[in-house]
Write a protein that holds these residues in place. Structure first.
Motif, PDB file in Angstrom:
ATOM      1  N   ARG A  79       0.833  -1.212   0.000  1.00 50.49           N
ATOM      2  CA  ARG A  79       0.000   0.000   0.000  1.00 50.49           C
ATOM      3  C   ARG A  79       0.864   1.256   0.000  1.00 50.49           C
ATOM      4  O   ARG A  79       0.569   2.222  -0.707  1.00 50.49           O
ATOM      5  CB  ARG A  79      -0.917   0.011   1.222  1.00 50.49           C
ATOM      6  CG  ARG A  79      -2.066  -0.981   1.188  1.00 50.49           C
ATOM      7  CD  ARG A  79      -2.998  -0.756   2.360  1.00 50.49           C
ATOM      8  NE  ARG A  79      -3.609   0.571   2.314  1.00 50.49           N
ATOM      9  CZ  ARG A  79      -4.235   1.139   3.343  1.00 50.49           C
ATOM     10  NH1 ARG A  79      -4.302   0.493   4.513  1.00 50.49           N
ATOM     11  NH2 ARG A  79      -4.776   2.335   3.231  1.00 50.49           N
ATOM     12  N   LEU A  80       1.936   1.233   0.790  1.00 51.10           N
ATOM     13  CA  LEU A  80       2.834   2.389   0.850  1.00 51.10           C
ATOM     14  C   LEU A  80       3.482   2.635  -0.503  1.00 51.10           C
ATOM     15  O   LEU A  80       3.547   3.776  -0.978  1.00 51.10           O
ATOM     16  CB  LEU A  80       3.901   2.163   1.928  1.00 51.10           C
ATOM     17  CG  LEU A  80       4.982   3.239   2.045  1.00 51.10           C
ATOM     18  CD1 LEU A  80       4.375   4.607   2.308  1.00 51.10           C
ATOM     19  CD2 LEU A  80       5.976   2.871   3.151  1.00 51.10           C
ATOM     20  N   ASP A  81       3.950   1.587  -1.144  1.00 48.87           N
ATOM     21  CA  ASP A  81       4.582   1.728  -2.445  1.00 48.87           C
ATOM     22  C   ASP A  81       3.586   2.274  -3.468  1.00 48.87           C
ATOM     23  O   ASP A  81       3.926   3.133  -4.286  1.00 48.87           O
ATOM     24  CB  ASP A  81       5.124   0.372  -2.904  1.00 48.87           C
ATOM     25  CG  ASP A  81       6.244   0.507  -3.914  1.00 48.87           C
ATOM     26  OD1 ASP A  81       7.123   1.360  -3.722  1.00 48.87           O
ATOM     27  OD2 ASP A  81       6.228  -0.241  -4.906  1.00 48.87           O
ATOM     28  N   GLY A  82       2.344   1.805  -3.385  1.00 45.03           N
ATOM     29  CA  GLY A  82       1.326   2.250  -4.324  1.00 45.03           C
ATOM     30  C   GLY A  82       0.896   3.678  -4.100  1.00 45.03           C
ATOM     31  O   GLY A  82       0.747   4.452  -5.050  1.00 45.03           O
TER      32      GLY A  82
ATOM     33  N   LEU B 141       7.599  12.860  -1.823  1.00 42.98           N
ATOM     34  CA  LEU B 141       7.463  12.181  -0.539  1.00 42.98           C
ATOM     35  C   LEU B 141       8.740  11.492  -0.050  1.00 42.98           C
ATOM     36  O   LEU B 141       9.058  11.568   1.145  1.00 42.98           O
ATOM     37  CB  LEU B 141       6.312  11.170  -0.631  1.00 42.98           C
ATOM     38  CG  LEU B 141       5.691  10.693   0.668  1.00 42.98           C
ATOM     39  CD1 LEU B 141       5.156  11.859   1.490  1.00 42.98           C
ATOM     40  CD2 LEU B 141       4.577   9.691   0.377  1.00 42.98           C
ATOM     41  N   PRO B 142       9.503  10.791  -0.918  1.00 42.55           N
ATOM     42  CA  PRO B 142      10.669  10.055  -0.393  1.00 42.55           C
ATOM     43  C   PRO B 142      11.651  10.886   0.429  1.00 42.55           C
ATOM     44  O   PRO B 142      12.015  10.474   1.545  1.00 42.55           O
ATOM     45  CB  PRO B 142      11.307   9.476  -1.666  1.00 42.55           C
ATOM     46  CG  PRO B 142      10.170   9.314  -2.601  1.00 42.55           C
ATOM     47  CD  PRO B 142       9.272  10.497  -2.337  1.00 42.55           C
TER      48      PRO B 142
ATOM     49  N   VAL C  45      10.874  -4.648  -2.753  1.00 38.13           N
ATOM     50  CA  VAL C  45       9.650  -4.490  -1.969  1.00 38.13           C
ATOM     51  C   VAL C  45       9.139  -3.056  -2.073  1.00 38.13           C
ATOM     52  O   VAL C  45       7.923  -2.821  -2.131  1.00 38.13           O
ATOM     53  CB  VAL C  45       9.902  -4.870  -0.497  1.00 38.13           C
ATOM     54  CG1 VAL C  45       8.660  -4.621   0.357  1.00 38.13           C
ATOM     55  CG2 VAL C  45      10.337  -6.322  -0.395  1.00 38.13           C
ATOM     56  N   LEU C  46      10.052  -2.085  -2.103  1.00 35.81           N
ATOM     57  CA  LEU C  46       9.716  -0.671  -2.243  1.00 35.81           C
ATOM     58  C   LEU C  46      10.511  -0.078  -3.400  1.00 35.81           C
ATOM     59  O   LEU C  46      11.643  -0.506  -3.664  1.00 35.81           O
ATOM     60  CB  LEU C  46      10.053   0.104  -0.963  1.00 35.81           C
ATOM     61  CG  LEU C  46       9.258  -0.215   0.304  1.00 35.81           C
ATOM     62  CD1 LEU C  46       9.854   0.520   1.499  1.00 35.81           C
ATOM     63  CD2 LEU C  46       7.786   0.151   0.138  1.00 35.81           C
ATOM     64  N   ARG C  47       9.924   0.921  -4.068  1.00 37.63           N
ATOM     65  CA  ARG C  47      10.668   1.643  -5.109  1.00 37.63           C
ATOM     66  C   ARG C  47      11.625   2.655  -4.492  1.00 37.63           C
ATOM     67  O   ARG C  47      12.692   2.919  -5.036  1.00 37.63           O
ATOM     68  CB  ARG C  47       9.693   2.381  -6.033  1.00 37.63           C
ATOM     69  CG  ARG C  47       8.827   1.491  -6.903  1.00 37.63           C
ATOM     70  CD  ARG C  47       7.870   2.338  -7.730  1.00 37.63           C
ATOM     71  NE  ARG C  47       6.992   1.532  -8.563  1.00 37.63           N
ATOM     72  CZ  ARG C  47       5.833   1.010  -8.176  1.00 37.63           C
ATOM     73  NH1 ARG C  47       5.412   1.224  -6.936  1.00 37.63           N
ATOM     74  NH2 ARG C  47       5.098   0.294  -8.988  1.00 37.63           N
TER      75      ARG C  47
ATOM     76  N   LEU D 170       1.841   1.785   7.570  1.00 39.62           N
ATOM     77  CA  LEU D 170       0.485   2.340   7.600  1.00 39.62           C
ATOM     78  C   LEU D 170       0.491   3.797   8.044  1.00 39.62           C
ATOM     79  O   LEU D 170      -0.317   4.600   7.562  1.00 39.62           O
ATOM     80  CB  LEU D 170      -0.403   1.489   8.514  1.00 39.62           C
ATOM     81  CG  LEU D 170      -0.698   0.074   7.996  1.00 39.62           C
ATOM     82  CD1 LEU D 170      -1.529  -0.701   9.013  1.00 39.62           C
ATOM     83  CD2 LEU D 170      -1.413   0.125   6.646  1.00 39.62           C
ATOM     84  N   HIS D 171       1.380   4.147   8.959  1.00 36.81           N
ATOM     85  CA  HIS D 171       1.522   5.550   9.342  1.00 36.81           C
ATOM     86  C   HIS D 171       1.897   6.395   8.127  1.00 36.81           C
ATOM     87  O   HIS D 171       1.323   7.476   7.899  1.00 36.81           O
ATOM     88  CB  HIS D 171       2.577   5.701  10.427  1.00 36.81           C
ATOM     89  CG  HIS D 171       2.921   7.131  10.742  1.00 36.81           C
ATOM     90  ND1 HIS D 171       2.277   7.857  11.713  1.00 36.81           N
ATOM     91  CD2 HIS D 171       3.833   7.973  10.194  1.00 36.81           C
ATOM     92  CE1 HIS D 171       2.768   9.076  11.752  1.00 36.81           C
ATOM     93  NE2 HIS D 171       3.720   9.175  10.845  1.00 36.81           N
ATOM     94  N   ALA D 172       2.867   5.904   7.339  1.00 41.66           N
ATOM     95  CA  ALA D 172       3.294   6.646   6.155  1.00 41.66           C
ATOM     96  C   ALA D 172       2.169   6.733   5.122  1.00 41.66           C
ATOM     97  O   ALA D 172       1.989   7.770   4.473  1.00 41.66           O
ATOM     98  CB  ALA D 172       4.536   5.997   5.548  1.00 41.66           C
ATOM     99  N   VAL D 173       1.408   5.650   4.969  1.00 42.24           N
ATOM    100  CA  VAL D 173       0.262   5.668   4.049  1.00 42.24           C
ATOM    101  C   VAL D 173      -0.752   6.717   4.490  1.00 42.24           C
ATOM    102  O   VAL D 173      -1.223   7.542   3.686  1.00 42.24           O
ATOM    103  CB  VAL D 173      -0.410   4.275   3.987  1.00 42.24           C
ATOM    104  CG1 VAL D 173      -1.769   4.357   3.287  1.00 42.24           C
ATOM    105  CG2 VAL D 173       0.492   3.283   3.261  1.00 42.24           C
ATOM    106  N   ASN D 174      -1.105   6.689   5.772  1.00 41.82           N
ATOM    107  CA  ASN D 174      -2.096   7.644   6.284  1.00 41.82           C
ATOM    108  C   ASN D 174      -1.597   9.084   6.158  1.00 41.82           C
ATOM    109  O   ASN D 174      -2.376   9.998   5.868  1.00 41.82           O
ATOM    110  CB  ASN D 174      -2.433   7.319   7.736  1.00 41.82           C
ATOM    111  CG  ASN D 174      -3.204   6.018   7.868  1.00 41.82           C
ATOM    112  OD1 ASN D 174      -3.893   5.595   6.935  1.00 41.82           O
ATOM    113  ND2 ASN D 174      -3.079   5.352   9.009  1.00 41.82           N
ATOM    114  N   THR D 175      -0.305   9.280   6.386  1.00 39.53           N
ATOM    115  CA  THR D 175       0.270  10.611   6.224  1.00 39.53           C
ATOM    116  C   THR D 175       0.167  11.070   4.773  1.00 39.53           C
ATOM    117  O   THR D 175      -0.229  12.218   4.485  1.00 39.53           O
ATOM    118  CB  THR D 175       1.738  10.628   6.671  1.00 39.53           C
ATOM    119  OG1 THR D 175       1.815  10.277   8.053  1.00 39.53           O
ATOM    120  CG2 THR D 175       2.376  11.997   6.464  1.00 39.53           C
ATOM    121  N   ALA D 176       0.509  10.175   3.842  1.00 41.82           N
ATOM    122  CA  ALA D 176       0.443  10.525   2.425  1.00 41.82           C
ATOM    123  C   ALA D 176      -0.986  10.862   2.001  1.00 41.82           C
ATOM    124  O   ALA D 176      -1.219  11.837   1.271  1.00 41.82           O
ATOM    125  CB  ALA D 176       0.988   9.366   1.578  1.00 41.82           C
ATOM    126  N   LEU D 177      -1.943  10.076   2.453  1.00 42.80           N
ATOM    127  CA  LEU D 177      -3.341  10.336   2.094  1.00 42.80           C
ATOM    128  C   LEU D 177      -3.828  11.655   2.693  1.00 42.80           C
ATOM    129  O   LEU D 177      -4.577  12.408   2.054  1.00 42.80           O
ATOM    130  CB  LEU D 177      -4.223   9.181   2.561  1.00 42.80           C
ATOM    131  CG  LEU D 177      -3.982   7.841   1.850  1.00 42.80           C
ATOM    132  CD1 LEU D 177      -4.839   6.744   2.484  1.00 42.80           C
ATOM    133  CD2 LEU D 177      -4.274   7.950   0.354  1.00 42.80           C
TER     134      LEU D 177
END
Length: 359
Positions: free
Chosen positions: A52-55, A66-67, A215-217, A263-270
């Motif tokens: 999810r984070l990668d996507g 973001l990176p 696993v991650l870009r 998930l923290h990073a995903v929520n932050t990005a969203l």
């Protein structure tokens, strides 16, 4: 599983002085890891969170870089585990020429972490695997004053750096990427490799290993955020591995920490995306063209010099100042004075989102 002490205490001579340190046994652990159903399920959940984070990083607006921001967050939180008192806001303010509230020495250490990570990423982009040269380059940026000791890196037989690098790059081991990262990061911490920086560098290598394994870009994972939130467990389980060889307990903790951090990073990005859309809609409704251009540029960093904004936008200071003033009147940005008297623009809500430390 308790295997007994996972290494031995050894003595040798380094630069004419007697040294004694713990030297871990080579990886993988013996007997082999026992990955029960609960750990396998946790591993699957963590991999899903990383996916999810990668996507979500790919789906972010092009202006949101973001990176580098998450690399800085990891540098801040990893340094926090070593006693630093720096926030991400302090770091970004320092980089923009402002006056952070944190102690200058702590800020310098976090900046060295950022440079070390960026060095590792650059070397990997140039085609270098995770190898001794990459690790040496990162360590030199992280602990520059320790590199008078470059002649004595304590590459010990068995549980030393060359063996660890071979383990990281040995496809025949067929370790799942997260398991390998869990083992290698703690092993690196235990190796008496160089004076200082092992814990920091071991943690900084985790996102690089996940990039190397596909696993991650990009190295987006602020793992130390979760480790710091459970510091007592982190310290206890590191001790359990050294003294009792309980790698499974450590791996379970590490994998759970990866999932929480991802998930923290995903929520932050969203949340950043929602903020960008909401503020952009407000500006479009008012037809604030100069403000919209400044707003768009601030998405690459929530803290920037006013002069740099003008240079990037190729506009006059007066025009850019009008855009900044319009954003300030809408409570989107605030301005502070830098060390040289220059104006620094802070995208307040954006910085608040990045600065959150609740995992």
């Amino acid at each position: 599983m308790r295997r007994g002490r996972s290494g031995s205490y050894e003595s040798w001579i380094v630069d004419g002085e007697a040294c004694r340190a713990f030297v871990p046994a080579p990886l993988p652990p013996r007997p082999a890891l026992a990955l029960d159903a609960a750990l396998q399920e946790r591993l699957a959940s963590a991999n899903l969170a990383l996916g999810r984070l990668d996507g979500v990083s790919v789906a972010m607006p092009e202006a949101v870089v973001l990176p580098p921001l998450l690399v800085r967050k990891e540098a801040v939180m990893s340094s926090r585990l070593e006693g630093s008192r720096v926030s991400l806001a302090d770091l970004l303010l320092e980089e923009a020429g402002g006056v952070p509230a944190a102690p200058p020495g702590d800020v310098r250490q976090v900046l060295r972490c950022v440079v070390a990570m960026e060095t590792g990423v650059a070397r990997m982009r140039q085609g270098l695997p995770i190898c001794l040269r990459l690790i040496d380059d990162m360590h030199e940026r992280l602990m520059p004053h320790a590199h008078g000791a470059r002649s004595s890196p304590a590459h010990r037989p068995g549980g030393g750096l060359p063996e660890l690098v071979r383990f990281i790059n040995d496809d025949a081991q067929r370790q799942p990427a997260l398991i390998k990262a869990a083992l290698a990061s703690l092993q690196f911490d235990a190796i008496p490799a160089r004076p200082g920086g092992n814990g920091l560098l071991g943690r900084l290598l985790v996102p690089l290993m996940l990039v190397a394994d596909g696993v991650l870009r990009d190295p987006l994972l602020p793992l130390s955020l979760s480790l710091d939130a459970h510091r007592s467990d982190y310290e206890r389980l590191r001790h359990e591995v050294r003294e009792h060889g309980d790698w499974e307990a450590w791996i379970s903790f590490f994998v759970a920490a990866v999932e929480v951090a991802a998930l923290h990073a995903v929520n932050t990005a969203l949340a950043i995306r929602r903020l960008f859309d909401a503020d952009g809609a407000r500006l479009a409704a008012l037809a604030e063209d100069e403000a919209m251009r400044v707003h768009h540029l601030l998405l690459s960093s929530p803290v920037a010099r006013a002069g740099d904004i003008a240079a990037c936008l190729r506009g006059t200071s007066a025009v850019v100042d009008r855009g900044i003033a319009a954003l300030a009147s809408m409570d989107i940005v605030r301005t502070v004075c830098g060390t040289a008297g220059q104006g620094i623009v802070v995208y307040t809500a954006y910085l608040d989102l990045l600065n959150r430390e609740d995992p």
